[in-house]
Design a protein around this motif. Sequence first.
Motif, mmCIF file in Angstrom:
data_model
loop_
_atom_site.group_PDB
_atom_site.id
_atom_site.type_symbol
_atom_site.label_atom_id
_atom_site.label_comp_id
_atom_site.label_asym_id
_atom_site.label_seq_id
_atom_site.Cartn_x
_atom_site.Cartn_y
_atom_site.Cartn_z
ATOM 1 N N GLY A 134 0.852 -1.197 0.000
ATOM 2 C CA GLY A 134 0.000 0.000 0.000
ATOM 3 C C GLY A 134 0.878 1.234 0.000
ATOM 4 N N GLU A 135 0.759 2.046 1.063
ATOM 5 C CA GLU A 135 1.577 3.259 1.175
ATOM 6 C C GLU A 135 2.873 3.008 1.948
ATOM 7 O OE1 GLU A 135 0.750 6.443 -0.134
ATOM 8 O OE2 GLU A 135 -0.638 5.148 -1.221
ATOM 9 N N GLU A 136 2.982 1.858 2.586
ATOM 10 C CA GLU A 136 4.114 1.586 3.476
ATOM 11 C C GLU A 136 5.301 1.000 2.705
ATOM 12 O OE1 GLU A 136 5.176 -1.127 7.440
ATOM 13 O OE2 GLU A 136 3.257 -1.391 6.410
ATOM 14 N N ASP A 137 6.489 1.599 2.906
ATOM 15 C CA ASP A 137 7.708 1.075 2.303
ATOM 16 C C ASP A 137 8.174 -0.141 3.110
ATOM 17 O OD1 ASP A 137 10.355 0.538 1.504
ATOM 18 O OD2 ASP A 137 10.704 2.619 0.950
ATOM 19 N N VAL A 138 8.202 -1.304 2.462
ATOM 20 C CA VAL A 138 8.578 -2.546 3.155
ATOM 21 C C VAL A 138 9.862 -3.148 2.575
ATOM 22 C CG1 VAL A 138 6.216 -3.079 3.903
ATOM 23 C CG2 VAL A 138 7.019 -3.919 1.680
ATOM 24 N N THR A 139 10.634 -2.334 1.863
ATOM 25 C CA THR A 139 11.856 -2.826 1.210
ATOM 26 C C THR A 139 12.793 -3.504 2.204
ATOM 27 O OG1 THR A 139 11.668 -0.932 -0.307
ATOM 28 C CG2 THR A 139 13.725 -2.177 -0.367
ATOM 29 N N ALA A 140 12.863 -2.983 3.431
ATOM 30 C CA ALA A 140 13.792 -3.527 4.439
ATOM 31 C C ALA A 140 13.449 -4.953 4.840
ATOM 32 C CB ALA A 140 13.808 -2.622 5.669
ATOM 33 N N ASN A 141 12.270 -5.429 4.478
ATOM 34 C CA ASN A 141 11.881 -6.796 4.814
ATOM 35 C C ASN A 141 12.407 -7.821 3.802
ATOM 36 O OD1 ASN A 141 10.321 -6.256 7.187
ATOM 37 N ND2 ASN A 141 8.720 -5.425 5.877
ATOM 38 N N TYR A 142 13.128 -7.342 2.805
ATOM 39 C CA TYR A 142 13.620 -8.222 1.743
ATOM 40 C C TYR A 142 15.138 -8.225 1.663
ATOM 41 C CZ TYR A 142 8.841 -8.577 0.050
ATOM 42 O OH TYR A 142 7.488 -8.829 -0.040
ATOM 43 N N ALA A 143 15.701 -9.401 1.398
ATOM 44 C CA ALA A 143 17.124 -9.543 1.051
ATOM 45 C C ALA A 143 17.162 -9.648 -0.476
ATOM 46 C CB ALA A 143 17.709 -10.779 1.706
ATOM 47 N N ILE A 144 17.526 -8.551 -1.119
ATOM 48 C CA ILE A 144 17.402 -8.457 -2.578
ATOM 49 C C ILE A 144 18.711 -8.837 -3.267
ATOM 50 C CG2 ILE A 144 16.881 -6.929 -4.521
ATOM 51 C CD1 ILE A 144 15.272 -5.178 -2.551
ATOM 52 N N THR A 145 18.601 -9.755 -4.219
ATOM 53 C CA THR A 145 19.731 -10.100 -5.082
ATOM 54 C C THR A 145 19.446 -9.553 -6.478
ATOM 55 O OG1 THR A 145 20.161 -12.129 -3.851
ATOM 56 C CG2 THR A 145 21.081 -11.998 -6.079
ATOM 57 N N TYR A 146 20.392 -8.811 -7.016
ATOM 58 C CA TYR A 146 20.241 -8.234 -8.353
ATOM 59 C C TYR A 146 21.045 -9.054 -9.362
ATOM 60 C CZ TYR A 146 18.351 -4.064 -6.039
ATOM 61 O OH TYR A 146 17.588 -3.203 -5.304
ATOM 62 N N VAL A 147 20.425 -9.370 -10.493
ATOM 63 C CA VAL A 147 21.104 -10.110 -11.560
ATOM 64 C C VAL A 147 21.072 -9.263 -12.837
ATOM 65 C CG1 VAL A 147 21.110 -12.212 -12.962
ATOM 66 C CG2 VAL A 147 20.442 -12.325 -10.546
ATOM 67 N N ASN A 148 22.234 -9.041 -13.420
ATOM 68 C CA ASN A 148 22.322 -8.209 -14.632
ATOM 69 C C ASN A 148 21.740 -8.930 -15.844
ATOM 70 O OD1 ASN A 148 23.689 -6.369 -13.084
ATOM 71 N ND2 ASN A 148 25.703 -6.841 -13.917
ATOM 72 N N GLY A 149 21.171 -8.151 -16.740
ATOM 73 C CA GLY A 149 20.842 -8.633 -18.067
ATOM 74 C C GLY A 149 21.970 -8.251 -19.021
ATOM 75 N N VAL A 150 21.806 -8.603 -20.278
ATOM 76 C CA VAL A 150 22.830 -8.287 -21.286
ATOM 77 C C VAL A 150 22.169 -7.579 -22.467
ATOM 78 C CG1 VAL A 150 24.537 -9.218 -22.888
ATOM 79 C CG2 VAL A 150 24.238 -10.269 -20.635
ATOM 80 N N LEU A 151 22.760 -6.469 -22.872
ATOM 81 C CA LEU A 151 22.329 -5.762 -24.081
ATOM 82 C C LEU A 151 23.394 -5.980 -25.163
ATOM 83 C CD1 LEU A 151 21.168 -2.377 -22.503
ATOM 84 C CD2 LEU A 151 19.746 -4.353 -23.072
ATOM 85 N N GLU A 152 22.930 -6.368 -26.345
ATOM 86 C CA GLU A 152 23.898 -6.679 -27.413
ATOM 87 C C GLU A 152 23.459 -6.025 -28.720
ATOM 88 O OE1 GLU A 152 26.109 -10.503 -29.508
ATOM 89 O OE2 GLU A 152 24.266 -10.825 -28.341
ATOM 90 N N VAL A 153 24.409 -5.359 -29.357
ATOM 91 C CA VAL A 153 24.202 -4.819 -30.698
ATOM 92 C C VAL A 153 25.066 -5.624 -31.663
ATOM 93 C CG1 VAL A 153 24.509 -2.820 -32.224
ATOM 94 C CG2 VAL A 153 23.650 -2.490 -29.877
ATOM 95 N N THR A 154 24.424 -6.177 -32.661
ATOM 96 C CA THR A 154 25.154 -6.985 -33.664
ATOM 97 C C THR A 154 25.380 -6.147 -34.933
ATOM 98 O OG1 THR A 154 23.086 -7.878 -34.518
ATOM 99 C CG2 THR A 154 24.168 -9.130 -32.773
ATOM 100 N N LYS A 155 26.285 -6.619 -35.758
ATOM 101 C CA LYS A 155 26.581 -5.886 -36.987
ATOM 102 C C LYS A 155 25.338 -5.836 -37.879
ATOM 103 C CE LYS A 155 31.527 -6.855 -37.245
ATOM 104 N NZ LYS A 155 32.614 -7.431 -38.049
ATOM 105 N N SER A 156 25.196 -4.732 -38.556
ATOM 106 C CA SER A 156 24.089 -4.587 -39.515
ATOM 107 C C SER A 156 24.286 -5.548 -40.678
ATOM 108 C CB SER A 156 24.016 -3.155 -40.034
ATOM 109 O OG SER A 156 23.055 -3.067 -41.050
#
Length: 198
Positions: free
Chosen positions: A172-194
Motif C-alpha cells: 500500500g503506502e508503506e515502504d517494506v523494502t527492508a523486509n527483503y534480502a534483494i539479489t540483483y542479476v544483470n541482463g545483457v544488451l547486445e548490438v550486432t553488426k548490420s
Amino acid sequence: AITYVNGVLEVTKSTKELKVVANSNSWMYDSEDHSDGGYTVTYGNEVYTVAAGESATLSTGDTVTATITKVVKNVADTAEGNNEIVTLFITNEEQYANVVTEAGTLTITQKPVTITAASGSKEYDGTALTNSGYTSTELAGGDAYASVTVTGSITEVGKTDNIPSAAQIVDGEEDVTANYAITYVNGVLEVTKSTKEL
C-alpha cells in the motif's frame, strides 16, 4: 497429673525457583502478523510446556497462567526480549518466595527476492539499445514494486550489462523494502553488426 505442651507446625514459603519463560520464535517475512503466546514453566525438577491461553498445574496443585500478547510483522519489529509476559497469575502466589520471569524473542527474517534485468539485442542502426524491463521472484502477500532502476545502454556493436538497482517495495503506502534480502542479476544488451546491404 498430665501436662500437655503444644508443638508447632510451620509451613514456610517454597524457596524452589518458579520460573516462567515466554516462547521465542522466528518467521520469514510474509506480510502477515505473527505472535507466540506460549511459555515454559519450571518448578524445581518439574517442567511444563504451555500453549497460549492455557495454564500449568504444579505438583502443589497451584496453577500458573501467563498472558503474552506481542505481535510482530516487519524485520524492524525484531528485538531481543520483545516477547514479554504481560500478566502472570499464580494461585497462592504468596507461598512462593522465588518467582522469576523471562521474556522471549520474536524474530522476523528477511524474505529473499531476486530481481533480474531484461536482456535485449538488435542489429546496429545508429540508435541506443536500452531495456528498462525486469523480472522478479515472488513478493509476499500484497507487496508490490514501486520502482526498480535498470541502467544500461549500447549503440555500437558489442555487449554491455543491463544493471538493476534501487528497488523500492511497498505494501500500500508503506515502504517494506527492508523486509527483503534483494539479489540483483544483470541482463545483457547486445548490438550486432548490420546485415543490411550498403
